[in-house]
Design an enzyme around this catalytic site. Structure first.
Site, PDB file in Angstrom:
ATOM      1  N   SER A  64       0.773  -1.262  -0.172  1.00  0.00           N
ATOM      2  CA  SER A  64       0.201  -0.158   0.328  1.00  0.00           C
ATOM      3  C   SER A  64       0.727   1.546  -0.271  1.00  0.00           C
ATOM      4  O   SER A  64       1.840   1.317  -0.578  1.00  0.00           O
ATOM      5  CB  SER A  64      -1.012   0.009   1.052  1.00  0.00           C
ATOM      6  OG  SER A  64      -1.747   0.798   1.136  1.00  0.00           O
TER       7      SER A  64
ATOM      8  N   GLU B  70      -9.336  -3.109  -5.412  1.00  0.00           N
ATOM      9  CA  GLU B  70      -8.570  -2.679  -4.192  1.00  0.00           C
ATOM     10  C   GLU B  70      -9.527  -1.606  -4.144  1.00  0.00           C
ATOM     11  O   GLU B  70      -9.324  -1.120  -2.684  1.00  0.00           O
ATOM     12  CB  GLU B  70      -7.441  -1.870  -5.088  1.00  0.00           C
ATOM     13  CG  GLU B  70      -6.579  -3.052  -5.759  1.00  0.00           C
ATOM     14  CD  GLU B  70      -5.394  -2.874  -4.590  1.00  0.00           C
ATOM     15  OE1 GLU B  70      -5.841  -2.409  -3.058  1.00  0.00           O
ATOM     16  OE2 GLU B  70      -4.130  -3.955  -4.420  1.00  0.00           O
TER      17      GLU B  70
ATOM     18  N   HIS C 166      -8.086  -4.522  -1.055  1.00  0.00           N
ATOM     19  CA  HIS C 166      -6.878  -3.481  -0.309  1.00  0.00           C
ATOM     20  C   HIS C 166      -6.296  -4.329   0.757  1.00  0.00           C
ATOM     21  O   HIS C 166      -7.702  -4.420   1.649  1.00  0.00           O
ATOM     22  CB  HIS C 166      -6.806  -2.776  -0.348  1.00  0.00           C
ATOM     23  CG  HIS C 166      -6.122  -1.938  -0.180  1.00  0.00           C
ATOM     24  ND1 HIS C 166      -4.740  -1.839  -0.873  1.00  0.00           N
ATOM     25  CD2 HIS C 166      -5.124  -1.066   1.175  1.00  0.00           C
ATOM     26  CE1 HIS C 166      -3.712  -0.580  -1.009  1.00  0.00           C
ATOM     27  NE2 HIS C 166      -4.131  -0.698   0.781  1.00  0.00           N
TER      28      HIS C 166
END
Length: 548
Positions: free
Chosen positions: A233, A359, A469
């Site tokens: 991330s 995501e 995500h």
């Protein structure tokens, strides 16, 4: 401990005439004239909370990290150091969302930092095989945590899992993780910040930690010429930006990069953060100061914390158009990240980059009140594309239709439609910040350097979120296939090597193949990176023209 020994002796009918010997001291390492004592944990020695830069407090708040002076004396390295100050967030715990999805959000992704928090936070941690010596010359894997550039810390992640896996594979490696400044403390953005040359301090902190590794990793058994930087991330985006800065010159700080859910992102000039800077200046009472930046260095920690907490966070309505994140500052980033890719300002090193299939779902929980076609149009215009033309936005929305069967979580049909527009927004937001930038990066670099890419479709059944995500964190800190691929990449600059794992082909524009992670009996397969071509193309065109 002593009481248990006494009880055992009494039950055995023996007499106790002396206290047991004190527990042996932990492993030690000498840095300069300082001795650090860590913790022995099976076949791993860990050294926690080592300061790698001077505390960024007082006049060093909102300033570039300063190198640590030579060490001396004795130091305990048995506990994590302070985590850097965190921005308060409100998790979007949606009524009716399945319990396992809520549990995943809270406990697996953005759970509260477990360690103490303080501005004196520039510490790092080292996990090394217990039998490593200064002559071992082991590769070094450097972890950069994620958290939207607003929160996070090293105490959430056990680097010993990766180090142990490296030993089990017969490819021992050392693992390092570092704290870096986040939110406004690390990514303050304004014309004042740019003029002072102190933008992107969180990235500068990471760079300083990499310099520390070059200077000090040998006593732990590491080879400073064999460093791989790895993140997820915001950590993966950080890895990408470390590749782009300095004209692509790594300064010898790393030789490989491994990115999970993060590539060069579509961000613009540091002036785009001016409103947030002005808000903090006003809230802390610094508006009348002749030098507002210097005034912010002097305000109390509580006052600054309250001002930052009042600004939007990663789960606010504006979602991935973050208040605090890397921006073009003229020092660390000379141009927008995607322009730097086009200009070839990229470290010429092997790299891996991959994403999760869904995501955008996690970040679209913040805008569930956007439920109609007109509201979607307004949201996209106001949040992401205020300078775009109506026809450009209309074209984007035609490519990402309201049809819930084509939205994210992808391939779930009519399921997971938390609102009539949720899956549509999730598809657009995930592609804008993650999947489209990943493919853009690969398309412009795969002919120039060795690259590999993956797509995780695991946990697709997670209600509302799908392969969300950060779900791939479980595939690497959970000692899964990605753990092995990472260790092999750090050792050989190639993720392949284990005969029991699927061969991972290099990525090329002529054959854009993805290692794809699946649930079920066939956990790995190879697929083509050709999905949503029209959407990615439009997202890239718009983000190059209108960076955040």
């Amino acid at each position: 401990m002593v009481g248990r020994v006494l009880l055992a002796c009494i039950l055995a009918g023996g007499a106790v005439f002396a206290a047991p010997s004190p527990r042996a001291a932990g492993p030690t390492v000498t840095l300069d004239s300082g001795t650090f004592t860590g913790v022995a944990s099976g076949s791993i020695n860990k050294f926690l909370g080592i300061p790698y830069a001077q505390p960024p407090t007082g006049n060093l708040r909102f300033n570039l990290p300063q190198a640590i002076p030579p060490y001396n004396g004795s130091h305990s390295a048995t506990t994590f150091g302070n985590e850097c100050p965190q921005q308060a967030i409100t998790l979007p715990l949606v009524n009716g969302l399945a319990g396992d999805a809520i549990d995943f959000i809270v406990n697996s992704i953005f759970r509260a930092v477990t360690g103490p928090i303080g501005e004196d936070c520039l510490h790092l941690n080292v996990w090394a095989p217990a039998d490593a010596t200064p002559s071992s010359k082991l590769p070094v894997i450097v972890w950069i945590f994620g958290g939207g550039f607003e929160l996070g810390g090293t105490s959430l992640y056990d680097g010993g899992i990766i180090a142990q896996k490296s030993i089990d594979l017969g490819q021992p490696a050392i693992v390092v993780s570092m704290n870096y400044r986040v939110s406004a403390w690390g990514f303050l953005a304004s014309s004042e910040v740019k003029a002072a040359g102190v933008g992107n301090l969180g990235l500068q902190d990471q760079r300083e930690a990499l310099r520390w590794i070059q200077k000090y990793i040998v006593p732990f058994g590491g080879d400073p010429s064999k460093v791989t930087i790895w993140g997820e991330s915001a950590g993966a985006i950080s890895v990408a930006l470390q590749m782009l800065t300095n004209g692509g010159n790594t300064e010898g700080l790393f030789r490989g990069a491994f990115m999970e859910s993060g590539s060069p992102i579509p961000v613009g000039d540091i002036s785009h953060g001016q409103d947030y800077y002005d808000s903090i200046v006003a809230t802390t009472g610094c508006s009348g100061a002749s030098d507002t930046l210097e005034c912010l260095r002097q305000v109390s920690e509580d006052s600054l914390q309250a001002a930052v907490d009042a600004t939007p966070n990663i789960f606010s309505y504006q979602s991935l158009n973050l208040a605090w994140l890397p921006r073009v500052d003229g020092v660390f980033l000379a141009d927008t990240p995607q322009n730097l890719v086009l200009e070839g300002s990229v470290a010429n090193i092997p790299f891996v980059t991959g994403d999760c299939d869904d995501e955008g779902t996690l970040f679209s929980l913040a805008n569930l009140n956007v439920t109609t076609e007109s509201e979607v149009y307004t949201y996209v215009r106001q949040t992401y594309l205020p300078a775009a033309t109506s026809s450009e936005i209309d074209e984007l929305l035609s490519i990402y239709p309201a049809d819930i069967t084509s939205g994210s979580p992808f391939d779930t049909g009519i399921l997971n439609a938390l609102t009539p527009q949720f899956k549509r927004l999730a598809a657009m937001q995930g592609d804008l910040v993650f999947n489209a930038p990943r493919r853009f990066f690969l398309e412009h670099r795969s002919g120039s350097q060795k690259t590999w890419s993956f797509l995780s479709k695991r946990l697709k059944s997670l209600a509302g979120l799908g392969s969300a995500h950060a779900t791939d964190i479980l595939d690497i800190f959970g000692d899964q296939e990605l753990t092995t691929y990472l260790v092999q990449f750090a050792n050989n600059l190639d993720p392949n090597g284990d005969a029991d794992l699927l061969e991972w082909p290099q990525y090329s524009t002529s054959s854009p193949q993805l290692l794809t992670l699946l649930d079920g009996l066939i956990p790995l397969t190879i697929t083509q990176d050709t999905f949503r071509t029209e959407g990615f193309s439009q997202m890239t065109t718009l983000s190059l023209k209108y960076p955040l």
